[in-house]
Design a protein around this motif. Sequence first.
Motif, mmCIF file in Angstrom:
data_model
loop_
_atom_site.group_PDB
_atom_site.id
_atom_site.type_symbol
_atom_site.label_atom_id
_atom_site.label_comp_id
_atom_site.label_asym_id
_atom_site.label_seq_id
_atom_site.Cartn_x
_atom_site.Cartn_y
_atom_site.Cartn_z
ATOM 1 N N GLY A 1 0.791 -1.224 0.000
ATOM 2 C CA GLY A 1 0.000 0.000 0.000
ATOM 3 C C GLY A 1 0.826 1.276 0.000
ATOM 4 N N LEU A 2 1.910 1.335 0.789
ATOM 5 C CA LEU A 2 2.740 2.551 0.891
ATOM 6 C C LEU A 2 4.207 2.147 0.777
ATOM 7 N N PRO A 3 4.725 1.990 -0.455
ATOM 8 C CA PRO A 3 6.084 1.463 -0.655
ATOM 9 C C PRO A 3 7.166 2.273 0.051
ATOM 10 N N LYS A 4 7.022 3.600 0.138
ATOM 11 C CA LYS A 4 8.097 4.402 0.714
ATOM 12 C C LYS A 4 8.218 4.217 2.230
ATOM 13 N N ALA A 5 7.240 3.521 2.846
ATOM 14 C CA ALA A 5 7.259 3.337 4.302
ATOM 15 C C ALA A 5 7.906 2.036 4.727
ATOM 16 N N ILE A 6 8.427 1.228 3.768
ATOM 17 C CA ILE A 6 9.017 -0.058 4.147
ATOM 18 C C ILE A 6 10.361 -0.266 3.452
ATOM 19 N N GLU A 7 11.146 -1.197 4.024
ATOM 20 C CA GLU A 7 12.355 -1.710 3.372
ATOM 21 C C GLU A 7 12.098 -3.174 3.032
ATOM 22 N N LEU A 8 12.271 -3.541 1.740
ATOM 23 C CA LEU A 8 11.965 -4.895 1.265
ATOM 24 C C LEU A 8 13.250 -5.589 0.843
ATOM 25 N N LYS A 9 13.489 -6.802 1.383
ATOM 26 C CA LYS A 9 14.652 -7.609 1.018
ATOM 27 C C LYS A 9 14.184 -8.963 0.509
ATOM 28 N N VAL A 10 14.878 -9.457 -0.536
ATOM 29 C CA VAL A 10 14.617 -10.785 -1.083
ATOM 30 C C VAL A 10 15.920 -11.576 -1.033
ATOM 31 N N ASN A 11 15.969 -12.626 -0.196
ATOM 32 C CA ASN A 11 17.191 -13.414 0.027
ATOM 33 C C ASN A 11 18.360 -12.513 0.403
ATOM 34 N N GLY A 12 18.099 -11.517 1.236
ATOM 35 C CA GLY A 12 19.127 -10.609 1.714
ATOM 36 C C GLY A 12 19.451 -9.460 0.777
ATOM 37 N N VAL A 13 18.868 -9.449 -0.445
ATOM 38 C CA VAL A 13 19.130 -8.389 -1.425
ATOM 39 C C VAL A 13 18.020 -7.349 -1.312
ATOM 40 N N VAL A 14 18.406 -6.072 -1.143
ATOM 41 C CA VAL A 14 17.422 -4.991 -1.007
ATOM 42 C C VAL A 14 16.762 -4.729 -2.361
ATOM 43 N N LEU A 15 15.424 -4.719 -2.374
ATOM 44 C CA LEU A 15 14.671 -4.369 -3.577
ATOM 45 C C LEU A 15 14.231 -2.913 -3.432
ATOM 46 N N PRO A 16 14.828 -1.986 -4.214
ATOM 47 C CA PRO A 16 14.511 -0.565 -4.043
ATOM 48 C C PRO A 16 13.088 -0.242 -4.502
ATOM 49 N N LEU A 17 12.322 0.414 -3.614
ATOM 50 C CA LEU A 17 10.950 0.802 -3.934
ATOM 51 C C LEU A 17 10.808 2.296 -4.184
ATOM 52 N N GLY A 18 11.836 3.095 -3.812
ATOM 53 C CA GLY A 18 11.793 4.535 -4.040
ATOM 54 C C GLY A 18 10.819 5.235 -3.102
ATOM 55 N N GLU A 19 10.585 6.503 -3.365
ATOM 56 C CA GLU A 19 9.687 7.317 -2.544
ATOM 57 C C GLU A 19 8.304 7.340 -3.178
ATOM 58 N N ILE A 20 7.681 6.176 -3.294
ATOM 59 C CA ILE A 20 6.388 6.046 -3.960
ATOM 60 C C ILE A 20 5.280 6.014 -2.911
ATOM 61 N N SER A 21 4.216 6.852 -3.126
ATOM 62 C CA SER A 21 3.089 6.879 -2.203
ATOM 63 C C SER A 21 1.947 5.988 -2.678
ATOM 64 N N ASN A 22 1.879 5.734 -3.991
ATOM 65 C CA ASN A 22 0.803 4.902 -4.523
ATOM 66 C C ASN A 22 1.112 3.429 -4.302
ATOM 67 N N PRO A 23 0.075 2.579 -4.246
ATOM 68 C CA PRO A 23 0.305 1.133 -4.077
ATOM 69 C C PRO A 23 1.174 0.572 -5.192
ATOM 70 N N LYS A 24 1.987 -0.425 -4.865
ATOM 71 C CA LYS A 24 2.891 -1.049 -5.832
ATOM 72 C C LYS A 24 2.676 -2.554 -5.823
ATOM 73 N N ARG A 25 2.642 -3.148 -7.037
ATOM 74 C CA ARG A 25 2.436 -4.588 -7.180
ATOM 75 C C ARG A 25 3.696 -5.218 -7.762
ATOM 76 N N LEU A 26 4.114 -6.346 -7.176
ATOM 77 C CA LEU A 26 5.355 -7.015 -7.576
ATOM 78 C C LEU A 26 5.097 -8.511 -7.758
ATOM 79 N N GLN A 27 5.836 -9.101 -8.710
ATOM 80 C CA GLN A 27 5.880 -10.563 -8.851
ATOM 81 C C GLN A 27 7.345 -10.977 -8.882
ATOM 82 N N ILE A 28 7.738 -11.881 -7.981
ATOM 83 C CA ILE A 28 9.140 -12.277 -7.835
ATOM 84 C C ILE A 28 9.246 -13.783 -8.028
ATOM 85 N N GLN A 29 10.227 -14.196 -8.849
ATOM 86 C CA GLN A 29 10.410 -15.616 -9.148
ATOM 87 C C GLN A 29 11.886 -15.958 -9.109
ATOM 88 N N ALA A 30 12.224 -17.064 -8.437
ATOM 89 C CA ALA A 30 13.605 -17.537 -8.415
ATOM 90 C C ALA A 30 13.921 -18.225 -9.738
#
Length: 286
Positions: A254-283
């Motif tokens: 819902g609020l990407p700029k309010a969180i820090e997201l890591k995938v297997n220890g790698v930071v996924l940059p979300l930027g200063e976005i206020s609008n909801p963001k949708r992601l699909q991640i695949q190994a």
Amino acid sequence: MSELGQLLKKARLEQGITLEQLQETTKIRKRYLEAIEEGDYKSLPGNFYVRAFIKSYAEAVGLDPSEVLSMYRNVFPDPNVGTVTESLSPKRTITKRSDKWSRFATGVMLASFFLLIVGLIYYFAYRNHDGVNQSVNGGSSAPLTDKVATQNPNGSPAGGTLEAKTVATPSPTPVQPELKLVKSEGNMDYYQLTNAATLSVEMTLTGTDCWFQIDKLTPNGNSFDHDMIEQGNLAKLGSPRKWESDQPVFMNIGLPKAIELKVNGVVLPLGEISNPKRLQIQAAGL
């Protein structure tokens, strides 16, 4: 039913879209969509998510989201204006602490690497020196000649045996996972994680409360079936939430700029976005 709800419902019916189809398109639960149409905003998670859901609803039925949100603001002014400044101070503090620990960790790693190099040089120099002393002390006092030593049929020198020496080699450096943006379609970003067979997702709140949804994706022909893992709010600052999955995952933040997201220890940059963001991640190995 509110005027705004009537407008959205009318646009949906004109498009021939059912609530179930709209739920699949927007990833918003059917009961929230019904609450928007009825004007029952108290049933929704919060004022920020009301605006986010209305925006997604308007886009899905072909309405101008700016005009629809303007109608909502005329009835319900935004109560969160003025709170952004308060949320910046904790984020700066966390950033300063992270920089301090990063510099300390870098110094420790450099010192450890230097000591490792010195230790290897000393080890090999000592072995070579010890080998030379053994050759001098155990060698024959007979003068040197041009004769070649007699060999046994198996190729080894007569009267002696060959002794193999093992040399220690440094262990190879582990391969680190890499996260790459594959493509973006609409408001969906697709990421691929290499050098990993499973996904480990970690989400840490760094600002105000943040609504989220995370689903496990199961292949079904050319598409995926969504199996919800968890949906809710991150409300505790600095406390990470972790999930493990052996399948691709879908995330709605819902609020990407309010969180820090890591995938297997790698930071996924979300930027200063206020609008909801949708992601699909695949190994890569999945």
